[in-house]
Scaffold this motif. Structure first.
Motif, mmCIF file in Angstrom:
data_model
loop_
_atom_site.group_PDB
_atom_site.id
_atom_site.type_symbol
_atom_site.label_atom_id
_atom_site.label_comp_id
_atom_site.label_asym_id
_atom_site.label_seq_id
_atom_site.Cartn_x
_atom_site.Cartn_y
_atom_site.Cartn_z
ATOM 1 N N PHE A 289 0.857 -1.180 0.000
ATOM 2 C CA PHE A 289 0.000 0.000 0.000
ATOM 3 C C PHE A 289 0.894 1.231 0.000
ATOM 4 O O PHE A 289 1.371 1.655 1.040
ATOM 5 C CB PHE A 289 -0.888 -0.027 1.253
ATOM 6 N N ALA A 290 1.157 1.791 -1.185
ATOM 7 C CA ALA A 290 2.046 2.949 -1.312
ATOM 8 C C ALA A 290 1.395 4.010 -2.202
ATOM 9 O O ALA A 290 1.726 4.131 -3.374
ATOM 10 C CB ALA A 290 3.392 2.520 -1.878
ATOM 11 N N PRO A 291 0.453 4.776 -1.671
ATOM 12 C CA PRO A 291 -0.278 5.734 -2.506
ATOM 13 C C PRO A 291 0.578 6.841 -3.115
ATOM 14 O O PRO A 291 0.242 7.377 -4.165
ATOM 15 C CB PRO A 291 -1.331 6.317 -1.562
ATOM 16 N N MET A 292 1.702 7.163 -2.508
ATOM 17 C CA MET A 292 2.527 8.248 -3.047
ATOM 18 C C MET A 292 3.139 7.883 -4.401
ATOM 19 O O MET A 292 3.357 8.755 -5.233
ATOM 20 C CB MET A 292 3.621 8.637 -2.051
ATOM 21 N N GLN A 293 3.383 6.612 -4.644
ATOM 22 C CA GLN A 293 3.870 6.182 -5.955
ATOM 23 C C GLN A 293 2.839 6.512 -7.032
ATOM 24 O O GLN A 293 3.180 6.919 -8.131
ATOM 25 C CB GLN A 293 4.152 4.675 -5.963
ATOM 26 N N HIS A 294 1.580 6.376 -6.694
ATOM 27 C CA HIS A 294 0.522 6.606 -7.671
ATOM 28 C C HIS A 294 0.324 8.089 -7.939
ATOM 29 O O HIS A 294 -0.086 8.469 -9.031
ATOM 30 C CB HIS A 294 -0.754 5.909 -7.211
ATOM 31 N N VAL A 295 0.646 8.918 -6.959
ATOM 32 C CA VAL A 295 0.646 10.368 -7.179
ATOM 33 C C VAL A 295 1.656 10.688 -8.285
ATOM 34 O O VAL A 295 1.338 11.394 -9.251
ATOM 35 C CB VAL A 295 1.005 11.137 -5.881
ATOM 36 N N ILE A 296 2.853 10.157 -8.155
ATOM 37 C CA ILE A 296 3.902 10.402 -9.155
ATOM 38 C C ILE A 296 3.497 9.837 -10.517
ATOM 39 O O ILE A 296 3.682 10.484 -11.548
ATOM 40 C CB ILE A 296 5.245 9.775 -8.702
ATOM 41 N N ASN A 297 2.915 8.644 -10.537
ATOM 42 C CA ASN A 297 2.507 8.040 -11.807
ATOM 43 C C ASN A 297 1.499 8.898 -12.556
ATOM 44 O O ASN A 297 1.610 9.078 -13.768
ATOM 45 C CB ASN A 297 1.916 6.646 -11.575
ATOM 46 N N VAL A 298 0.506 9.420 -11.860
ATOM 47 C CA VAL A 298 -0.539 10.211 -12.525
ATOM 48 C C VAL A 298 0.012 11.579 -12.949
ATOM 49 O O VAL A 298 -0.292 12.053 -14.046
ATOM 50 C CB VAL A 298 -1.796 10.336 -11.638
ATOM 51 N N ILE A 299 0.823 12.195 -12.121
ATOM 52 C CA ILE A 299 1.436 13.470 -12.518
ATOM 53 C C ILE A 299 2.343 13.239 -13.728
ATOM 54 O O ILE A 299 2.293 13.993 -14.707
ATOM 55 C CB ILE A 299 2.209 14.105 -11.346
ATOM 56 N N GLY A 300 3.148 12.206 -13.688
ATOM 57 C CA GLY A 300 4.017 11.883 -14.817
ATOM 58 C C GLY A 300 3.231 11.595 -16.083
ATOM 59 O O GLY A 300 3.674 11.928 -17.186
ATOM 60 N N ALA A 301 2.056 11.000 -15.937
ATOM 61 C CA ALA A 301 1.222 10.667 -17.097
ATOM 62 C C ALA A 301 0.851 11.901 -17.903
ATOM 63 O O ALA A 301 0.723 11.834 -19.123
ATOM 64 C CB ALA A 301 -0.046 9.951 -16.631
ATOM 65 N N VAL A 302 0.700 13.022 -17.232
ATOM 66 C CA VAL A 302 0.293 14.250 -17.907
ATOM 67 C C VAL A 302 1.451 14.866 -18.694
ATOM 68 O O VAL A 302 1.233 15.455 -19.747
ATOM 69 C CB VAL A 302 -0.272 15.259 -16.874
ATOM 70 N N PHE A 303 2.655 14.692 -18.216
ATOM 71 C CA PHE A 303 3.797 15.366 -18.818
ATOM 72 C C PHE A 303 4.746 14.458 -19.602
ATOM 73 O O PHE A 303 5.611 14.965 -20.323
ATOM 74 C CB PHE A 303 4.588 16.103 -17.731
ATOM 75 N N LEU A 304 4.594 13.164 -19.457
ATOM 76 C CA LEU A 304 5.503 12.230 -20.114
ATOM 77 C C LEU A 304 4.756 11.289 -21.047
ATOM 78 O O LEU A 304 3.544 11.108 -20.922
ATOM 79 C CB LEU A 304 6.241 11.392 -19.062
ATOM 80 N N PHE A 305 5.488 10.668 -21.942
ATOM 81 C CA PHE A 305 4.920 9.646 -22.804
ATOM 82 C C PHE A 305 4.832 8.340 -22.012
ATOM 83 O O PHE A 305 5.520 8.160 -21.015
ATOM 84 C CB PHE A 305 5.771 9.483 -24.065
ATOM 85 N N PRO A 306 3.981 7.410 -22.446
ATOM 86 C CA PRO A 306 3.794 6.172 -21.674
ATOM 87 C C PRO A 306 5.083 5.415 -21.334
ATOM 88 O O PRO A 306 5.265 4.992 -20.195
ATOM 89 C CB PRO A 306 2.864 5.341 -22.562
ATOM 90 N N VAL A 307 5.976 5.256 -22.289
ATOM 91 C CA VAL A 307 7.211 4.512 -22.014
ATOM 92 C C VAL A 307 8.085 5.276 -21.021
ATOM 93 O O VAL A 307 8.719 4.671 -20.146
ATOM 94 C CB VAL A 307 7.974 4.202 -23.321
ATOM 95 N N GLU A 308 8.098 6.589 -21.118
ATOM 96 C CA GLU A 308 8.879 7.387 -20.164
ATOM 97 C C GLU A 308 8.304 7.259 -18.752
ATOM 98 O O GLU A 308 9.051 7.115 -17.783
ATOM 99 C CB GLU A 308 8.867 8.866 -20.564
#
Length: 164
Positions: free
Chosen positions: A28-47
Motif C-alpha cells: 500500500f504505497a499511494p505516493m507512488q501513484h501520485v507520481i505516476n498520474v502526474i508523470g502521465a500528464v507530462f511524459l509519454f507512456p514509455v517514459e
C-alpha cells in the motif's frame, strides 16, 4: 528539450523515492501513484513506465521494499499515461492508474511474490484490495494537484516547456 525532459524525469524519480515511505505499509504505497498520474500528464507512456520502474528499483535496493515496488507501479504508470494521451483528461490518467496497478499490477504481483519471493500465503487477488485503495488515494491526490496547476494555467505551460 531532451535535457529538460531528462531533468524532469530525474526530479520525479527523486521525489518518488523520497515521498514513497510516507503513508506506506506493505502493498500500500499511494505516493507512488501520485507520481505516476502526474508523470502521465507530462511524459509519454514509455517514459512514465521507466520513471516508475526506476523508482521501484531504487526503493528495493535502498529501502528493502519487496518486488511489489515494481509490479505495483509500472503497469499503472504506462496505462495512466496512455489513457491521458488519448483523452487529455486527468480523471482518465487516474483510471489508467487504477486499472493498471489496482487490477493488472496486483494480479501480476501474485506469481512474482509466490514463486520469486517465496511468499506462500498469497493468492491471485491477495494484493488487489490494497492496490486499488492505494491507487484511488494516490490518483485523487494527483488529480487535485493537477487541477490546482491547471487553475493557474501551469499545466499547459509545463507541457510546452517539456514538449509533451
Amino acid at each position: 528539450m531532451k535535457t529538460k525532459r531528462m531533468v524532469f524525469k530525474a526530479i520525479l524519480i527523486a521525489i518518488g523515492v523520497v515521498i514513497s515511505p510516507i503513508f506506506r505499509v506493505v502493498g500500500f504505497a499511494p505516493m507512488q501513484h501520485v507520481i505516476n498520474v502526474i508523470g502521465a500528464v507530462f511524459l509519454f507512456p514509455v517514459e512514465n513506465f521507466t520513471v516508475a520502474l526506476l523508482i521501484g528499483i531504487i526503493r528495493m535496493f535502498t529501502m528493502g521494499v519487496p518486488p511489489l515496488a515494481i509490479t505495483g507501479a509500472i503497469f499503472g504508470a504506462y496505462l495512466s499515461a496512455y489513457f491521458y494521451k488519448k483523452t487529455h483528461k486527468f480523471y482518465m490518467a487516474a483510471l489508467g492508474e487504477v486499472i493498471g496497478t489496482g487490477i493488472i499490477g496486483s494480479m501480476i504481483s501474485y506469481p512474482v511474490m509466490k514463486f520469486i519471493a517465496g511468499d506462500g500465503r498469497v493468492s491471485l487477488f491477495y494484493y488487489t484490495p490494497s492496490f486499488i485503495a492505494a491507487t484511488i488515494i494516490g490518483s485523487l491526490i494527483a488529480v487535485i494537484f493537477l487541477k490546482a496547476l491547471e487553475s493557474r494555467n501551469l499545466v499547459n505551460k509545463f507541457k510546452t516547456k517539456l514538449n509533451s
